[in-house]
Design an enzyme around this catalytic site. Sequence first.
Site, PDB file in Angstrom:
ATOM      1  N   SER A  18      -0.596 -43.245  -6.044  1.00  0.00           N
ATOM      2  CA  SER A  18      -0.838 -41.845  -6.436  1.00  0.00           C
ATOM      3  C   SER A  18       0.436 -40.999  -6.308  1.00  0.00           C
ATOM      4  O   SER A  18       0.646 -40.069  -7.089  1.00  0.00           O
ATOM      5  CB  SER A  18      -1.997 -41.238  -5.632  1.00  0.00           C
ATOM      6  N   ASN A  19       1.297 -41.320  -5.365  1.00  0.00           N
ATOM      7  CA  ASN A  19       2.574 -40.596  -5.292  1.00  0.00           C
ATOM      8  C   ASN A  19       3.470 -40.955  -6.469  1.00  0.00           C
ATOM      9  O   ASN A  19       4.185 -40.092  -6.988  1.00  0.00           O
ATOM     10  CB  ASN A  19       3.281 -40.879  -3.964  1.00  0.00           C
ATOM     11  N   LEU A  96      12.065 -52.138   5.900  1.00  0.00           N
ATOM     12  CA  LEU A  96      13.276 -52.686   5.282  1.00  0.00           C
ATOM     13  C   LEU A  96      14.308 -53.055   6.350  1.00  0.00           C
ATOM     14  O   LEU A  96      14.422 -52.374   7.378  1.00  0.00           O
ATOM     15  CB  LEU A  96      13.859 -51.657   4.312  1.00  0.00           C
ATOM     16  N   HIS A 112       6.256 -39.901   4.106  1.00  0.00           N
ATOM     17  CA  HIS A 112       5.480 -40.370   5.260  1.00  0.00           C
ATOM     18  C   HIS A 112       4.387 -39.344   5.574  1.00  0.00           C
ATOM     19  O   HIS A 112       4.655 -38.142   5.599  1.00  0.00           O
ATOM     20  CB  HIS A 112       6.402 -40.551   6.468  1.00  0.00           C
ATOM     21  N   GLU A 177       1.236 -34.315  -0.336  1.00  0.00           N
ATOM     22  CA  GLU A 177       2.322 -35.256  -0.651  1.00  0.00           C
ATOM     23  C   GLU A 177       2.703 -35.153  -2.125  1.00  0.00           C
ATOM     24  O   GLU A 177       3.882 -35.176  -2.485  1.00  0.00           O
ATOM     25  CB  GLU A 177       1.904 -36.697  -0.345  1.00  0.00           C
TER      26      GLU A 177
HETATM   27  C1  GAR Z   1       0.724 -42.240   1.203  1.00  0.00           C
HETATM   28  O1  GAR Z   1      -0.097 -41.458   2.041  1.00  0.00           O
HETATM   29  C2  GAR Z   1       2.091 -42.419   1.827  1.00  0.00           C
HETATM   30  O2  GAR Z   1       2.556 -41.292   2.500  1.00  0.00           O
HETATM   31  C3  GAR Z   1       1.824 -43.546   2.780  1.00  0.00           C
HETATM   32  O3  GAR Z   1       0.988 -44.429   2.077  1.00  0.00           O
HETATM   33  C4  GAR Z   1       0.211 -43.677   1.133  1.00  0.00           C
HETATM   34  C5  GAR Z   1       0.428 -44.286  -0.229  1.00  0.00           C
HETATM   35  O4  GAR Z   1      -0.439 -43.720  -1.170  1.00  0.00           O
HETATM   36  N1  GAR Z   1       3.038 -44.171   3.187  1.00  0.00           N
HETATM   37  C6  GAR Z   1       3.239 -44.659   4.396  1.00  0.00           C
HETATM   38  O5  GAR Z   1       2.406 -44.622   5.274  1.00  0.00           O
HETATM   39  C7  GAR Z   1       4.600 -45.280   4.596  1.00  0.00           C
HETATM   40  N2  GAR Z   1       4.885 -45.426   5.986  1.00  0.00           N
HETATM   41  P1  GAR Z   1      -0.185 -43.894  -2.720  1.00  0.00           P
HETATM   42  O6  GAR Z   1       0.003 -45.409  -2.975  1.00  0.00           O
HETATM   43  O7  GAR Z   1      -1.428 -43.389  -3.357  1.00  0.00           O
HETATM   44  O8  GAR Z   1       1.046 -43.125  -3.077  1.00  0.00           O
END
Ligand code: GAR
Length: 193
Positions: A18-19, A96, A112, A177
């Site tokens: 989604s991001n 990484l 994050h 986000e």
């Molecule tokens: C998001 O909430 C992002 O901030 C988190 O995973 C989700 C991904 O959602 N990332 C982490 O926790 C990294 N440490 P998305 O696939 O829908 O973008």
Amino acid sequence: MPIATRRRVAVLISGRGSNLRALLEAKQDDYEIALVISNRPGAGGIEIARAAGVETLTIDHKSYGKNREAFERAMDAALRERNIEIVALAGFMRVLTPYFVRAWEGKLINIHPSLLPKYPGVDTHARALAAGDVMHGCTVHLVVEEVDAGEFLGQARLAILPGDTPETLAARVLELEHSLYPPCLVRLAFSLR
Ligand code: GAR
């Protein structure tokens, strides 16, 4: 900025994306998403990228066994072949190694779901609730060797409401986000000019 000078960005994902969608839907005056790499076959974000006409690659970390650097060398080669200039992690759930972080120093960013330096790592929403926090949010930061550390490019916050659960909080933070990540990527793209 003329189209020709847009920074070529690769987005690394592991899941629903989604991001990634938010980065694709934002006005891409300063950056161009030129590649999406997933380390998990079948990640939902791959379809989002394809629908937007963006090249996709699946580089399955499991094919490399315990050799994390070999996995990252395969990603690095794919990125260099395509003249990628910025790597944006968006729900990329692999830590990484110093090799990759150094190779992309200053050009590697992550989003994050917490108000860093609070709650690096996983289960950020449950941890914020358990701590009795009144505010929560998300952070975009440069990636350094230490996990979820590194200079902030932006942070957005919201109030934790009575009755919030990790799920309700996660949903509200995720929306936040989506509005935080694109301007932060623009800021980095602009600073590299
Ligand atoms: C998001 O909430 C992002 O901030 C988190 O995973 C989700 C991904 O959602 N990332 C982490 O926790 C990294 N440490 P998305 O696939 O829908 O973008």
